[in-house]
Design a protein around this motif. Structure first.
Motif, mmCIF file in Angstrom:
data_model
loop_
_atom_site.group_PDB
_atom_site.id
_atom_site.type_symbol
_atom_site.label_atom_id
_atom_site.label_comp_id
_atom_site.label_asym_id
_atom_site.label_seq_id
_atom_site.Cartn_x
_atom_site.Cartn_y
_atom_site.Cartn_z
ATOM 1 N N THR A 66 -2.758 -71.119 -18.188
ATOM 2 C CA THR A 66 -3.776 -70.281 -19.211
ATOM 3 C C THR A 66 -4.883 -69.964 -18.351
ATOM 4 N N ALA A 67 -5.801 -69.089 -18.851
ATOM 5 C CA ALA A 67 -6.997 -68.627 -18.246
ATOM 6 C C ALA A 67 -8.105 -69.602 -18.033
ATOM 7 N N HIS A 68 -8.262 -70.401 -18.869
ATOM 8 C CA HIS A 68 -8.932 -71.815 -18.818
ATOM 9 C C HIS A 68 -8.443 -72.818 -17.926
ATOM 10 N N GLY A 69 -7.107 -72.699 -17.653
ATOM 11 C CA GLY A 69 -6.529 -73.679 -16.451
ATOM 12 C C GLY A 69 -7.093 -73.568 -15.314
ATOM 13 N N PHE A 70 -7.501 -72.339 -14.784
ATOM 14 C CA PHE A 70 -8.266 -72.411 -13.360
ATOM 15 C C PHE A 70 -9.279 -73.270 -13.230
ATOM 16 N N ARG A 71 -9.927 -73.671 -14.286
ATOM 17 C CA ARG A 71 -10.937 -74.674 -14.168
ATOM 18 C C ARG A 71 -10.430 -76.228 -13.888
ATOM 19 N N ALA A 72 -9.145 -76.398 -14.435
ATOM 20 C CA ALA A 72 -8.506 -77.634 -14.007
ATOM 21 C C ALA A 72 -7.798 -77.562 -12.731
ATOM 22 N N ALA B 59 -7.070 -52.709 -12.851
ATOM 23 C CA ALA B 59 -7.907 -53.111 -11.634
ATOM 24 C C ALA B 59 -9.028 -54.227 -12.000
ATOM 25 N N THR B 60 -9.541 -53.974 -13.263
ATOM 26 C CA THR B 60 -10.661 -54.795 -13.717
ATOM 27 C C THR B 60 -10.108 -56.090 -14.208
ATOM 28 N N THR B 61 -8.689 -56.210 -14.704
ATOM 29 C CA THR B 61 -8.198 -57.293 -15.048
ATOM 30 C C THR B 61 -7.855 -58.221 -13.659
ATOM 31 N N ARG B 62 -7.286 -57.646 -12.915
ATOM 32 C CA ARG B 62 -6.931 -58.100 -11.597
ATOM 33 C C ARG B 62 -8.252 -58.801 -11.043
ATOM 34 N N ILE B 63 -9.241 -58.218 -10.838
ATOM 35 C CA ILE B 63 -10.571 -58.771 -10.098
ATOM 36 C C ILE B 63 -11.214 -59.803 -11.259
ATOM 37 N N ALA B 64 -10.924 -59.815 -12.435
ATOM 38 C CA ALA B 64 -11.405 -60.734 -13.456
ATOM 39 C C ALA B 64 -10.733 -62.099 -13.078
ATOM 40 N N LEU B 65 -9.357 -61.927 -13.041
ATOM 41 C CA LEU B 65 -8.477 -63.106 -12.921
ATOM 42 C C LEU B 65 -8.849 -63.641 -11.452
ATOM 43 N N ARG B 66 -9.194 -62.899 -10.399
ATOM 44 C CA ARG B 66 -9.655 -63.586 -9.140
ATOM 45 C C ARG B 66 -11.002 -64.229 -9.023
ATOM 46 N N LEU B 67 -11.923 -63.752 -9.947
ATOM 47 C CA LEU B 67 -13.194 -64.306 -9.907
ATOM 48 C C LEU B 67 -13.082 -65.461 -10.971
ATOM 49 N N LEU B 68 -12.202 -65.521 -11.659
ATOM 50 C CA LEU B 68 -11.880 -66.948 -12.558
ATOM 51 C C LEU B 68 -11.380 -67.906 -11.546
ATOM 52 N N ALA B 69 -10.681 -67.630 -10.771
ATOM 53 C CA ALA B 69 -10.025 -68.457 -9.843
ATOM 54 C C ALA B 69 -11.312 -68.952 -8.938
ATOM 55 N N LEU B 70 -12.152 -68.029 -8.504
ATOM 56 C CA LEU B 70 -12.924 -68.295 -7.434
ATOM 57 C C LEU B 70 -13.942 -69.123 -7.848
ATOM 58 N N THR B 71 -14.512 -68.785 -9.216
ATOM 59 C CA THR B 71 -15.923 -69.450 -9.741
ATOM 60 C C THR B 71 -15.580 -70.788 -10.372
ATOM 61 N N ALA B 72 -14.310 -70.783 -11.037
ATOM 62 C CA ALA B 72 -14.090 -71.922 -12.020
ATOM 63 C C ALA B 72 -14.745 -72.001 -13.010
ATOM 64 N N GLN B 73 -15.239 -70.695 -13.689
ATOM 65 C CA GLN B 73 -16.100 -70.895 -14.843
ATOM 66 C C GLN B 73 -15.230 -70.329 -16.082
ATOM 67 N N ARG B 74 -15.644 -70.600 -17.352
ATOM 68 C CA ARG B 74 -14.930 -70.483 -18.459
ATOM 69 C C ARG B 74 -14.802 -69.076 -18.535
ATOM 70 N N PRO B 75 -13.464 -68.630 -19.173
ATOM 71 C CA PRO B 75 -13.150 -67.170 -19.512
ATOM 72 C C PRO B 75 -14.084 -66.481 -20.231
ATOM 73 N N GLY B 76 -14.505 -67.116 -21.203
ATOM 74 C CA GLY B 76 -15.550 -66.300 -21.940
ATOM 75 C C GLY B 76 -16.787 -65.920 -21.007
ATOM 76 N N GLU B 77 -17.080 -66.782 -20.196
ATOM 77 C CA GLU B 77 -18.376 -66.443 -19.517
ATOM 78 C C GLU B 77 -17.823 -65.279 -18.484
ATOM 79 N N ILE B 78 -16.869 -65.501 -17.809
ATOM 80 C CA ILE B 78 -16.433 -64.445 -17.113
ATOM 81 C C ILE B 78 -16.599 -62.977 -17.983
ATOM 82 N N ARG B 79 -15.776 -63.120 -18.917
ATOM 83 C CA ARG B 79 -15.414 -61.755 -20.139
ATOM 84 C C ARG B 79 -16.912 -61.082 -20.373
#
Length: 395
Positions: free
Chosen positions: A330-336, A227-247
């Motif tokens: 890629t996880a970083h691709g949400f920013r693009a 569940a934490t991975t699913r939430i992390a991906l959704r937050l990554l998409a919503l905030t458009a921040q770098r994966p390292g900043e999310i992690r």
């Protein structure tokens, strides 16, 4: 017959250098200049080697024999006395603190004091480790461009062209620090600028088609992993921040009343605090996540230890499990994805979009002005993006 001091003193130079033996491989080499040098001939693993023991009379006959006996004792232990002598010299020079390793450590501490991000410090440590393996114990003044190039070629031989370029840059940073500190005269890496194979620049894969992005958001919603991975991906998409900043996000960074995520400078690539406006969709996810990890430091702790953040491979691995290859997303691709679609909408000032991505304007006056000017627009932009993702998800 062994030599005597009288004999050595009476040795006269000739047109060509010549040797006068003592015993057990020890002899005096008489140069045409008149200098008399102690040398010892020996065999090491079947190969003839030569050991220099100093000049007479600075090194007396008794001292030369003592050095010879010490060298033979090393040979009896299987140690090459010439190598042992060089090692002793290196150890002495290292004690002076002017080796590449020591200066590299000073440079690394300087970066820490400057508040460089963890990602930058980790990369510096990695590159210094590679360089130290090649010439870390050598005095920095003895390290040459060909010596550095040999180390870089090893990376190229493995196909690591980008690493070779970054390693050259990092070694150059240490040399420039040494020059500024009065410990070196020049930076030899400058001469290697065009010696390396240029790496092919590869942009991180990203989905920028709205329909395809909607499909991805549905896939994330139905992800059957942690569940934490699913939430992390959704937050990554919503905030458009770098994966390292999310992690690496910590609960103390979130102001739920003001709806802001305050990322400290030491976690940012550009080493500046970055405020991220949080839409209601993000706040709802965070409230759900608090029920799972709210008692720890990190929003997304490692499965092995709550004292460490989620692995850097977790988010990309989740995308692969959903069927998306590295060439697709890629996880970083949400920013693009965010940047492309927000710009294509024509609704937002491009500078506000850049500010949302924490892309820093090089002009300090303009940067300070933009930081305040675009905050209100960034709040609206964050809410629009969250709603837009919801629309795409529902088709």
């Amino acid at each position: 017959m062994p030599l005597s001091d009288v004999q050595i003193r009476n040795l006269r130079p000739k047109d060509k250098q010549y040797k006068v033996s003592d015993f057990e491989g020890l002899y005096v080499l008489v140069k045409p200049s008149g200098s008399r040098l102690w040398q010892m001939k020996y065999r090491y693993f079947g190969k003839e080697r030569l050991l220099s023991l100093g000049a007479y009379p600075a090194v007396s006959l008794a001292q030369a024999r003592k050095f010879k006996d010490e060298a033979r004792a090393l040979l009896a232990k299987g140690i090459d006395p010439s190598e042992a002598k060089q090692e002793a010299k290196r150890a002495k020079r290292e004690a002076l603190g002017h080796t590449f390793l020591k200066i590299g450590e000073e440079f690394f501490e300087k970066q820490k004091k400057e508040g460089k991000s963890k990602a930058t410090l980790d990369k510096t440590a990695y590159h210094l480790k590679l360089a130290n393996a090649e010439f870390g114990r050598k005095p920095i003044t003895e390290i040459t461009a060909p010596m550095i190039l040999r180390a870089l070629r090893k990376q190229e031989a493995k196909g690591n062209h980008e690493t070779a370029h970054r390693l050259r840059a990092r070694i150059g940073s240490v040399f420039r620090y040494a020059v500024a500190s009065g410990l070196a005269e020049t930076d030899p890496t400058y001469a290697l600028k065009d010696a390396l194979v240029r790496p092919t620049r590869q942009h991180r894969s990203a989905i920028t088609d709205p329909v395809a992005l909607g499909n991805l958001m549905r896939e994330i919603e139905g992800f059957e992993g942690q569940a934490t991975t699913r939430i992390a991906l959704r937050l990554l998409a919503l905030t458009a921040q770098r994966p390292g900043e999310i992690r690496h996000a910590s609960w103390v960074e979130f102001d739920f009343r003001e709806k802001i995520w305050i990322i400290p400078a030491n976690k940012m690539k550009m080493r500046r605090d970055h405020n991220v406006p949080l839409p209601d969709q993000a706040l709802n996810l965070l409230n759900d996540l608090r029920m799972i990890t709210g008692n720890g430091e990190f929003l997304f702790p490692s499965l092995r230890s709550w004292h460490r953040p989620m692995s850097e491979n977790t988010l990309n691995a989740a995308l692969r499990r959903m069927g998306y290859s590295g060439e697709e997303m890629t996880a970083h691709g949400f920013r693009a994805s965010f940047s492309t679609l927000a710009n294509e909408s024509g609704l937002w000032n491009p500078d506000a979009i850049e500010a949302a991505l924490a892309h820093v304007d090089r002009n300090e006056v303009r940067r300070a002005y933009n930081r305040g000017l675009y905050w209100d627009e960034r709040v609206k932009l964050a809410n629009w993006w969250a709603g837009y993702l919801d629309e795409l998800k529902t088709g």
